[in-house]
Design an enzyme around this catalytic site. Sequence first.
Site, PDB file in Angstrom:
ATOM      1  N   ARG A 183      31.946  41.687  21.945  1.00  0.00           N
ATOM      2  CA  ARG A 183      32.886  42.809  22.057  1.00  0.00           C
ATOM      3  C   ARG A 183      34.075  42.486  21.175  1.00  0.00           C
ATOM      4  O   ARG A 183      34.719  41.452  21.331  1.00  0.00           O
ATOM      5  CB  ARG A 183      33.347  43.003  23.508  1.00  0.00           C
ATOM      6  CG  ARG A 183      34.568  43.902  23.604  1.00  0.00           C
ATOM      7  CD  ARG A 183      34.877  44.352  25.007  1.00  0.00           C
ATOM      8  NE  ARG A 183      33.875  45.300  25.478  1.00  0.00           N
ATOM      9  CZ  ARG A 183      34.038  46.070  26.555  1.00  0.00           C
ATOM     10  NH1 ARG A 183      35.144  45.987  27.281  1.00  0.00           N
ATOM     11  NH2 ARG A 183      33.102  46.902  26.919  1.00  0.00           N
ATOM     12  N   HIS A 223      29.693  51.979  21.147  1.00  0.00           N
ATOM     13  CA  HIS A 223      29.413  51.258  22.391  1.00  0.00           C
ATOM     14  C   HIS A 223      27.950  51.514  22.772  1.00  0.00           C
ATOM     15  O   HIS A 223      27.657  52.237  23.726  1.00  0.00           O
ATOM     16  CB  HIS A 223      30.360  51.756  23.483  1.00  0.00           C
ATOM     17  CG  HIS A 223      30.495  50.845  24.663  1.00  0.00           C
ATOM     18  ND1 HIS A 223      29.817  49.647  24.777  1.00  0.00           N
ATOM     19  CD2 HIS A 223      31.238  50.969  25.797  1.00  0.00           C
ATOM     20  CE1 HIS A 223      30.140  49.074  25.921  1.00  0.00           C
ATOM     21  NE2 HIS A 223      30.998  49.853  26.556  1.00  0.00           N
ATOM     22  N   ASP A 242      36.458  60.248  28.371  1.00  0.00           N
ATOM     23  CA  ASP A 242      36.784  58.815  28.272  1.00  0.00           C
ATOM     24  C   ASP A 242      38.300  58.715  28.184  1.00  0.00           C
ATOM     25  O   ASP A 242      38.998  59.725  27.967  1.00  0.00           O
ATOM     26  CB  ASP A 242      36.099  58.209  27.031  1.00  0.00           C
ATOM     27  CG  ASP A 242      36.308  56.695  26.909  1.00  0.00           C
ATOM     28  OD1 ASP A 242      36.604  56.050  27.935  1.00  0.00           O
ATOM     29  OD2 ASP A 242      36.188  56.178  25.785  1.00  0.00           O
ATOM     30  N   CYS A 284      32.555  56.387  31.226  1.00  0.00           N
ATOM     31  CA  CYS A 284      32.121  54.988  31.094  1.00  0.00           C
ATOM     32  C   CYS A 284      32.992  54.043  31.919  1.00  0.00           C
ATOM     33  O   CYS A 284      32.568  52.921  32.206  1.00  0.00           O
ATOM     34  CB  CYS A 284      32.099  54.578  29.626  1.00  0.00           C
ATOM     35  SG  CYS A 284      33.705  54.531  28.832  1.00  0.00           S
ATOM     36  N   ARG A 317      24.417  49.890  33.460  1.00  0.00           N
ATOM     37  CA  ARG A 317      24.737  48.927  32.399  1.00  0.00           C
ATOM     38  C   ARG A 317      23.869  47.678  32.586  1.00  0.00           C
ATOM     39  O   ARG A 317      23.313  47.142  31.644  1.00  0.00           O
ATOM     40  CB  ARG A 317      26.225  48.544  32.467  1.00  0.00           C
ATOM     41  CG  ARG A 317      27.203  49.681  32.182  1.00  0.00           C
ATOM     42  CD  ARG A 317      27.083  50.173  30.762  1.00  0.00           C
ATOM     43  NE  ARG A 317      27.223  49.089  29.814  1.00  0.00           N
ATOM     44  CZ  ARG A 317      28.397  48.575  29.406  1.00  0.00           C
ATOM     45  NH1 ARG A 317      29.533  49.080  29.847  1.00  0.00           N
ATOM     46  NH2 ARG A 317      28.440  47.589  28.531  1.00  0.00           N
TER      47      ARG A 317
HETATM   48  N1   CP Z   1      32.528  50.768  30.321  1.00  0.00           N
HETATM   49  C1   CP Z   1      32.816  49.513  29.936  1.00  0.00           C
HETATM   50  O1   CP Z   1      32.376  49.037  28.891  1.00  0.00           O
HETATM   51  O2   CP Z   1      33.610  48.828  30.804  1.00  0.00           O
HETATM   52  P1   CP Z   1      34.348  47.448  30.518  1.00  0.00           P
HETATM   53  O3   CP Z   1      35.333  47.717  29.390  1.00  0.00           O
HETATM   54  O4   CP Z   1      35.022  47.095  31.800  1.00  0.00           O
HETATM   55  O5   CP Z   1      33.334  46.432  30.101  1.00  0.00           O
HETATM   56  N1  NVA Z   2      37.000  53.997  24.574  1.00  0.00           N
HETATM   57  C1  NVA Z   2      37.213  52.917  25.512  1.00  0.00           C
HETATM   58  C2  NVA Z   2      35.931  52.538  26.172  1.00  0.00           C
HETATM   59  C3  NVA Z   2      36.076  51.463  27.195  1.00  0.00           C
HETATM   60  C4  NVA Z   2      34.753  51.040  27.792  1.00  0.00           C
HETATM   61  C5  NVA Z   2      37.821  51.727  24.787  1.00  0.00           C
HETATM   62  O1  NVA Z   2      37.382  51.423  23.683  1.00  0.00           O
HETATM   63  O2  NVA Z   2      38.749  51.119  25.319  1.00  0.00           O
END
Ligand code: CP
Ligand code: NVA
Length: 304
Positions: free
Chosen positions: A100, A127, A224, A264, A292
């Site tokens: 990530r 994602h 989101d 999400c 997930r």
């Molecule tokens: N939806 C999601 O990816 O959650 P986190 O950022 O908590 O991993």
């Molecule tokens: N768009 C959000 C998604 C989090 C899972 C971010 O990137 O923070």
Amino acid sequence: MHTFKGRDLLTLAELTPEEITHVLDVAEQPASAWPRFDNTAAGLIFMKPSLRTRVSFEVGCVQLGVHPVVMGPYDAFSRDETVHDTIKVLERYVDIIVLRTFAQSHVEEVAQHASVPVVNALTDDYHPCQGLADLLTIRQHKGALAGLRLAYVGDGNNMAHTYLLAGAIAGLDVSIATPAGYEAHGAVVEQARELAARFGTGVTISVGSDPRAAVAGADVVITDTWASMGQEEEHERRVRDFAGYTVDDDLMSLADGEAIFMHCLPAHRGEEVAPSVIDSARSVVFDEAENRLHAQRAWMSLVL
Ligand code: CP
Ligand code: NVA
């Protein structure tokens, strides 16, 4: 036969409709069907915060007998170590790398150097793990994917891009409404249209600024956060700019009577979604979070 061994998951665009179906089918297999991987380790690198992704990958690894090693910015890519050197070291220890990070180019560079499969666990642009989990959730609640209408209201961010690709490949019409200045990248919209044409899914990809037009008749309504990770200092301005883009009961009333609501997470009640929507019977956000685990376990089992 599908060939997944060794493959990367960087955006979803690497997958065909049949491959997506296969991943979702594997995700639904009972524990008795899960493979066990002995002497196998996963390197999970988080350059941004995470609850769901971190825990679901870690638990998914344990369910497959894979030893998870979680790293943060203090561990990986620290002390000016190059991406090349970091990955050449890590691949001597681990059998899969999950990352990530901020720039999509970072995860692409990692994949370029890595001899082990690489999974994008969220970048500023995509994602894909969430995309697979969401397709699984929609399929479970709606019985199928092809022919459905997905509406996304809010920021033209990594999730918007992911739904554009997911819909184009899996056969869902995608309708996106964002405020001016927060549109999804034109190149991703174009790519989604190209994928739809290549796979002959016949879906409509529409982008605009009217949430009511986007949601009208939709089977799935998604939003989101308005300020993604890395945009925290823009929060106040974004709350002003996104006025009128809250998914509330009034907006949901325009969707199909059986429409589900998805997010999400993490969610901000009173900003992108009204409490009365996210906490309603139409909301499937916790099934989405659970999936997930199943989608990522499936992906790891296929590529390892
Ligand atoms: N939806 C999601 O990816 O959650 P986190 O950022 O908590 O991993
Ligand atoms: N768009 C959000 C998604 C989090 C899972 C971010 O990137 O923070």
